[in-house]
Design a protein around this motif. Structure first.
Motif, PDB file in Angstrom:
ATOM      1  N   ALA A 149       6.943 -38.153  34.360  1.00  7.30           N
ATOM      2  CA  ALA A 149       7.983 -39.186  34.351  1.00  7.30           C
ATOM      3  C   ALA A 149       7.919 -40.043  35.616  1.00  7.30           C
ATOM      4  N   TYR A 150       7.771 -39.406  36.766  1.00  2.81           N
ATOM      5  CA  TYR A 150       7.723 -40.154  38.022  1.00  2.81           C
ATOM      6  C   TYR A 150       6.458 -41.001  38.101  1.00  2.81           C
ATOM      7  N   THR A 151       5.334 -40.451  37.679  1.00  2.00           N
ATOM      8  CA  THR A 151       4.076 -41.191  37.712  1.00  2.00           C
ATOM      9  C   THR A 151       4.133 -42.396  36.780  1.00  2.00           C
ATOM     10  N   HIS A 152       4.736 -42.216  35.617  1.00  2.00           N
ATOM     11  CA  HIS A 152       4.907 -43.348  34.684  1.00  2.00           C
ATOM     12  C   HIS A 152       5.748 -44.439  35.342  1.00  2.00           C
ATOM     13  N   HIS A 153       6.772 -44.029  36.046  1.00  2.00           N
ATOM     14  CA  HIS A 153       7.649 -44.983  36.725  1.00  2.00           C
ATOM     15  C   HIS A 153       6.884 -45.783  37.779  1.00  2.00           C
ATOM     16  N   LEU A 154       5.963 -45.128  38.504  1.00  6.51           N
ATOM     17  CA  LEU A 154       5.219 -45.792  39.577  1.00  6.51           C
ATOM     18  C   LEU A 154       4.104 -46.698  39.052  1.00  6.51           C
ATOM     19  N   LYS A 155       3.555 -46.357  37.879  1.00  9.00           N
ATOM     20  CA  LYS A 155       2.480 -47.147  37.250  1.00  9.00           C
ATOM     21  C   LYS A 155       1.299 -47.408  38.195  1.00  9.00           C
ATOM     22  N   SER A 156       0.769 -46.358  38.775  1.00  7.73           N
ATOM     23  CA  SER A 156      -0.361 -46.462  39.689  1.00  7.73           C
ATOM     24  C   SER A 156      -1.521 -45.629  39.145  1.00  7.73           C
ATOM     25  N   PRO A 157      -2.688 -46.240  38.884  1.00  4.10           N
ATOM     26  CA  PRO A 157      -3.834 -45.482  38.357  1.00  4.10           C
ATOM     27  C   PRO A 157      -4.241 -44.305  39.248  1.00  4.10           C
ATOM     28  N   LYS A 158      -4.171 -44.487  40.577  1.00  2.42           N
ATOM     29  CA  LYS A 158      -4.510 -43.384  41.477  1.00  2.42           C
ATOM     30  C   LYS A 158      -3.553 -42.216  41.283  1.00  2.42           C
ATOM     31  N   ARG A 159      -2.300 -42.547  41.125  1.00  3.98           N
ATOM     32  CA  ARG A 159      -1.300 -41.491  40.959  1.00  3.98           C
ATOM     33  C   ARG A 159      -1.406 -40.853  39.579  1.00  3.98           C
ATOM     34  N   ILE A 160      -1.856 -41.606  38.598  1.00  2.00           N
ATOM     35  CA  ILE A 160      -2.037 -41.025  37.257  1.00  2.00           C
ATOM     36  C   ILE A 160      -3.122 -39.963  37.294  1.00  2.00           C
ATOM     37  N   SER A 161      -4.211 -40.233  38.011  1.00  2.00           N
ATOM     38  CA  SER A 161      -5.274 -39.222  38.088  1.00  2.00           C
ATOM     39  C   SER A 161      -4.817 -38.012  38.899  1.00  2.00           C
ATOM     40  N   LEU A 162      -4.010 -38.215  39.920  1.00  2.00           N
ATOM     41  CA  LEU A 162      -3.468 -37.097  40.689  1.00  2.00           C
ATOM     42  C   LEU A 162      -2.492 -36.277  39.828  1.00  2.00           C
ATOM     43  N   ALA A 163      -1.668 -36.966  39.057  1.00  2.00           N
ATOM     44  CA  ALA A 163      -0.749 -36.277  38.147  1.00  2.00           C
ATOM     45  C   ALA A 163      -1.538 -35.500  37.099  1.00  2.00           C
ATOM     46  N   GLY A 164      -2.636 -36.092  36.634  1.00  2.00           N
ATOM     47  CA  GLY A 164      -3.484 -35.405  35.666  1.00  2.00           C
ATOM     48  C   GLY A 164      -4.055 -34.116  36.230  1.00  2.00           C
ATOM     49  N   LEU A 165      -4.491 -34.160  37.480  1.00  2.00           N
ATOM     50  CA  LEU A 165      -5.006 -32.959  38.133  1.00  2.00           C
ATOM     51  C   LEU A 165      -3.909 -31.899  38.254  1.00  2.00           C
ATOM     52  N   PHE A 166      -2.730 -32.306  38.697  1.00  2.00           N
ATOM     53  CA  PHE A 166      -1.616 -31.360  38.810  1.00  2.00           C
ATOM     54  C   PHE A 166      -1.322 -30.728  37.448  1.00  2.00           C
ATOM     55  N   CYS A 167      -1.266 -31.552  36.409  1.00  4.30           N
ATOM     56  CA  CYS A 167      -0.938 -31.047  35.071  1.00  4.30           C
ATOM     57  C   CYS A 167      -2.020 -30.109  34.541  1.00  4.30           C
ATOM     58  N   GLU A 168      -3.269 -30.394  34.801  1.00  4.98           N
ATOM     59  CA  GLU A 168      -4.343 -29.498  34.367  1.00  4.98           C
ATOM     60  C   GLU A 168      -4.216 -28.131  35.036  1.00  4.98           C
ATOM     61  N   ASN A 169      -3.902 -28.132  36.327  1.00  2.08           N
ATOM     62  CA  ASN A 169      -3.697 -26.866  37.037  1.00  2.08           C
ATOM     63  C   ASN A 169      -2.472 -26.123  36.499  1.00  2.08           C
ATOM     64  N   ALA A 170      -1.410 -26.861  36.229  1.00  2.00           N
ATOM     65  CA  ALA A 170      -0.198 -26.240  35.679  1.00  2.00           C
ATOM     66  C   ALA A 170      -0.473 -25.668  34.286  1.00  2.00           C
ATOM     67  N   LYS A 171      -1.251 -26.385  33.472  1.00  2.00           N
ATOM     68  CA  LYS A 171      -1.607 -25.876  32.138  1.00  2.00           C
ATOM     69  C   LYS A 171      -2.301 -24.533  32.239  1.00  2.00           C
ATOM     70  N   LYS A 172      -3.224 -24.423  33.179  1.00  2.00           N
ATOM     71  CA  LYS A 172      -3.942 -23.160  33.358  1.00  2.00           C
ATOM     72  C   LYS A 172      -2.981 -22.040  33.739  1.00  2.00           C
ATOM     73  N   ARG A 173      -2.078 -22.324  34.668  1.00  2.00           N
ATOM     74  CA  ARG A 173      -1.094 -21.301  35.064  1.00  2.00           C
ATOM     75  C   ARG A 173      -0.207 -20.910  33.887  1.00  2.00           C
ATOM     76  N   ILE A 174       0.206 -21.887  33.103  1.00  2.00           N
ATOM     77  CA  ILE A 174       1.063 -21.618  31.945  1.00  2.00           C
ATOM     78  C   ILE A 174       0.332 -20.735  30.942  1.00  2.00           C
ATOM     79  N   GLU A 175      -0.902 -21.110  30.616  1.00  3.19           N
ATOM     80  CA  GLU A 175      -1.677 -20.317  29.655  1.00  3.19           C
ATOM     81  C   GLU A 175      -1.932 -18.907  30.178  1.00  3.19           C
ATOM     82  N   ASP A 176      -2.225 -18.794  31.473  1.00  2.73           N
ATOM     83  CA  ASP A 176      -2.430 -17.469  32.071  1.00  2.73           C
ATOM     84  C   ASP A 176      -1.166 -16.625  31.963  1.00  2.73           C
TER      85      ASP A 176
END
Length: 142
Positions: A85-112
């Motif tokens: 939500a915050y990244t969408h609000h900022l609309k920054s491509p750099k931040r989208i890729s950083l958010a993507g990295l965070f979410c990928e790591n969180a997905k792994k933790r969730i699945e684990d």
């Protein structure tokens, strides 16, 4: 009765998981995929919580490792939602890729954590802890 209530809720969640997430169209595709994951995992979490409550009933309070895993699943789902939500609000491509990295790591933790709810050595850990606290140490465990 409680069994009928939770059975009904479980079925509603199971059927509800077949409906697509209601995500606004103007969100970046990367963020959209992460939010779809959050939506499906939120429903999965609710079903898992109902099953754990039914399985352990009054003993749920003593299932601290199970509660810990459930807690961290919810924390990561919330964090993913907030980051997207915050990244969408900022609309920054750099931040989208950083958010993507965070979410990928969180997905792994969730699945684990979901996997650890099914496949763990909690009973052994509980036995060893009880043996140590009572002054009895089993040689077969060590």
């Amino acid at each position: 009765s409680a069994v009928a209530y939770f059975a009904k809720k479980y079925l509603e969640l199971l059927i509800g998981s077949l409906t697509p997430a209601d995500i606004p169209q103007d969100i970046d595709e990367t963020l959209r995929e992460h939010l779809k994951f959050v939506d499906s995992c939120t429903k999965r979490f609710a079903r898992t919580l109902i099953l754990c409550s039914a399985r352990y009933r009054g003993k749920m309070l003593y299932k601290q490792l199970t509660l810990d895993r459930l807690f961290w699943i919810v924390v990561d789902l919330y964090a993913m939602s907030a980051v997207c939500a915050y990244t969408h609000h900022l609309k920054s491509p750099k931040r989208i890729s950083l958010a993507g990295l965070f979410c990928e790591n969180a997905k792994k933790r969730i699945e684990d954590n979901f996997q650890a709810l099914k496949n763990n050595n909690d009973d052994l850990a509980r036995k060893v802890a009880n043996d140590i606290l009572s002054g009895v140490v089993s040689e077969s465990v060590l």
